[in-house]
Scaffold this motif. Sequence first.
Motif, mmCIF file in Angstrom:
data_model
loop_
_atom_site.group_PDB
_atom_site.id
_atom_site.type_symbol
_atom_site.label_atom_id
_atom_site.label_comp_id
_atom_site.label_asym_id
_atom_site.label_seq_id
_atom_site.Cartn_x
_atom_site.Cartn_y
_atom_site.Cartn_z
ATOM 1 N N ALA A 159 0.824 -1.205 0.000
ATOM 2 C CA ALA A 159 0.000 0.000 0.000
ATOM 3 C C ALA A 159 0.861 1.259 0.000
ATOM 4 O O ALA A 159 1.928 1.306 0.626
ATOM 5 C CB ALA A 159 -0.924 0.004 1.217
ATOM 6 N N SER A 160 0.366 2.291 -0.674
ATOM 7 C CA SER A 160 1.114 3.546 -0.768
ATOM 8 C C SER A 160 1.185 4.269 0.565
ATOM 9 O O SER A 160 2.203 4.888 0.892
ATOM 10 C CB SER A 160 0.480 4.456 -1.824
ATOM 11 N N GLY A 161 0.118 4.225 1.358
ATOM 12 C CA GLY A 161 0.104 4.892 2.652
ATOM 13 C C GLY A 161 -1.319 5.163 3.083
ATOM 14 O O GLY A 161 -2.215 5.349 2.252
ATOM 15 N N ALA A 162 -1.546 5.189 4.388
ATOM 16 C CA ALA A 162 -2.911 5.315 4.909
ATOM 17 C C ALA A 162 -3.528 6.676 4.620
ATOM 18 O O ALA A 162 -4.746 6.825 4.691
ATOM 19 C CB ALA A 162 -2.906 5.057 6.423
ATOM 20 N N ARG A 163 -2.729 7.687 4.274
ATOM 21 C CA ARG A 163 -3.285 8.994 3.924
ATOM 22 C C ARG A 163 -3.880 8.977 2.518
ATOM 23 O O ARG A 163 -4.686 9.837 2.183
ATOM 24 C CB ARG A 163 -2.215 10.095 4.024
ATOM 25 N N ASP A 164 -3.495 8.008 1.684
ATOM 26 C CA ASP A 164 -3.941 7.988 0.297
ATOM 27 C C ASP A 164 -5.285 7.304 0.105
ATOM 28 O O ASP A 164 -6.027 7.633 -0.828
ATOM 29 C CB ASP A 164 -2.898 7.281 -0.583
ATOM 30 N N ALA A 196 -1.736 3.041 9.764
ATOM 31 C CA ALA A 196 -0.987 1.938 9.162
ATOM 32 C C ALA A 196 -0.824 0.788 10.153
ATOM 33 O O ALA A 196 -1.016 -0.384 9.804
ATOM 34 C CB ALA A 196 0.384 2.425 8.694
ATOM 35 N N LEU A 197 -0.487 1.109 11.395
ATOM 36 C CA LEU A 197 -0.334 0.074 12.415
ATOM 37 C C LEU A 197 -1.650 -0.638 12.697
ATOM 38 O O LEU A 197 -1.668 -1.846 12.979
ATOM 39 C CB LEU A 197 0.225 0.691 13.697
ATOM 40 N N ASP A 198 -2.763 0.088 12.608
ATOM 41 C CA ASP A 198 -4.075 -0.522 12.842
ATOM 42 C C ASP A 198 -4.373 -1.631 11.838
ATOM 43 O O ASP A 198 -5.172 -2.533 12.124
ATOM 44 C CB ASP A 198 -5.177 0.537 12.761
ATOM 45 N N PRO A 212 6.545 9.476 20.155
ATOM 46 C CA PRO A 212 6.941 8.541 21.220
ATOM 47 C C PRO A 212 6.057 7.305 21.336
ATOM 48 O O PRO A 212 6.564 6.189 21.525
ATOM 49 C CB PRO A 212 6.875 9.413 22.479
ATOM 50 N N HIS A 213 4.743 7.462 21.204
ATOM 51 C CA HIS A 213 3.889 6.290 21.383
ATOM 52 C C HIS A 213 4.022 5.300 20.227
ATOM 53 O O HIS A 213 3.699 4.111 20.387
ATOM 54 C CB HIS A 213 2.425 6.717 21.556
ATOM 55 N N HIS A 214 4.544 5.749 19.076
ATOM 56 C CA HIS A 214 4.747 4.817 17.962
ATOM 57 C C HIS A 214 5.874 3.834 18.261
ATOM 58 O O HIS A 214 5.816 2.673 17.838
ATOM 59 C CB HIS A 214 5.057 5.590 16.674
ATOM 60 N N PHE A 215 6.896 4.291 18.977
ATOM 61 C CA PHE A 215 7.953 3.367 19.391
ATOM 62 C C PHE A 215 7.369 2.235 20.234
ATOM 63 O O PHE A 215 7.722 1.064 20.058
ATOM 64 C CB PHE A 215 9.039 4.103 20.178
ATOM 65 N N GLU A 216 6.463 2.584 21.134
ATOM 66 C CA GLU A 216 5.848 1.578 21.995
ATOM 67 C C GLU A 216 4.966 0.630 21.192
ATOM 68 O O GLU A 216 4.992 -0.592 21.405
ATOM 69 C CB GLU A 216 5.022 2.261 23.090
ATOM 70 N N ARG A 217 4.187 1.169 20.278
ATOM 71 C CA ARG A 217 3.299 0.320 19.479
ATOM 72 C C ARG A 217 4.097 -0.659 18.625
ATOM 73 O O ARG A 217 3.735 -1.841 18.519
ATOM 74 C CB ARG A 217 2.394 1.166 18.578
ATOM 75 N N GLU A 222 5.900 -5.901 17.427
ATOM 76 C CA GLU A 222 7.057 -6.503 16.773
ATOM 77 C C GLU A 222 6.937 -6.479 15.251
ATOM 78 O O GLU A 222 7.412 -7.376 14.551
ATOM 79 C CB GLU A 222 7.295 -7.937 17.269
ATOM 80 N N ILE A 223 6.302 -5.446 14.734
ATOM 81 C CA ILE A 223 6.189 -5.294 13.281
ATOM 82 C C ILE A 223 7.538 -4.815 12.731
ATOM 83 O O ILE A 223 8.070 -3.804 13.185
ATOM 84 C CB ILE A 223 5.076 -4.300 12.912
ATOM 85 N N PRO A 224 8.108 -5.526 11.753
ATOM 86 C CA PRO A 224 9.396 -5.109 11.181
ATOM 87 C C PRO A 224 9.260 -3.826 10.370
ATOM 88 O O PRO A 224 8.157 -3.418 9.979
ATOM 89 C CB PRO A 224 9.778 -6.284 10.277
#
Length: 348
Positions: A159-164, A196-198, A212-217, A222-224
């Motif tokens: 996917a190109s990105g969740a904004r698209d 995207a993480l959702d 900061p909260h994206h580092f935790e998510r 454990e998404i590469p």
Amino acid sequence: MTDETATTTVEGTILRGTELEPVEGRVVVEDGEIAAVEETSVDSTDIVLPAFVNAHTHIGDSIAKEAGAGLSLDELVAPPDGLKHRLLRSASREELVTAMRHSLQFMQASGTAAFLEFREGGVEGVEHLREAVEGLAIDPVIFGRETVDAIDVADGFGASGARDANFERERLACRKADKPFAIHAGERDPHDIDAALDLDPAFLVHMVHPEPHHFERVADSEIPIAVCPRSNLVTKVGLPPLREWLDRTTVALGTDNVMLNSPSMFREMEFTAKLCDVSAREVLQMATVNGAEIAGLNCGVVEPGKDAKLLVLDGETDNLVGARDPVRAVVRRAGHADVKRMVPGERV
């Protein structure tokens, strides 16, 4: 050409295992698989390492090399009317296939054994790439784009990105087909990362601007992540926080858009090692072990039982002779001219 179905040996300083530990010896290959790694004294000064896995490419953009100087990221690549998309639509099948094959031949000759491709053009785009790669000893992992039916003929969806767009339909189709779904995120800013993480992707691409909260998510899930530092600087979005990502998840290295950068893993490794807070060993892992892990490939490591996808560098070239640290030499110094051999050679 070498008959890779027979037993063959490769000797020199071997960068062995997931830690790429230098050992002197030989690699025994039988029927395309590493049968043994024998630590012993040898005469060869060659450096033997896993061939590269390029974790993010847009090979179709070979039709537009160095086009669009001075344009913004959106003007260059944003769907549907960024410059690259207009050029892709206007090119004939023959032009596209020929341009991609030139890039693929360069990638193979410069040490790449496999690549993860976000391929525009729906079903037809996937077919073009399969035609371009035919007969070469480089394996594509193709993520179709633009149309959901591309999933049927590709290895997954990119996917190109969740904004698209809302990609829930494509994500569901990938689940039903048991194929990976991957997505660009955090390239321009942080605003598309949560969405995207959702989607629970197999991996994310870029992740330059996390909050900061994206580092935790990412750590929890454990998404590469596939990172492309050269591309990020060319498009003026900055460098990804590599140290923070490496401390939290699997990170692999890609060269991104052939429109903007050559698909050289040597250039990507040197650039990354010299501009980011990472060791040479970590960078080489990103270019081999980690890329293979993200792609689900049985290569990227020199150990028995792995596919024999090996890169042999000539340790006696003017560039490499006298190098004291083979890992640093591969990452920070080596290049296309130092390649002595790829195992396997070209397919027939």
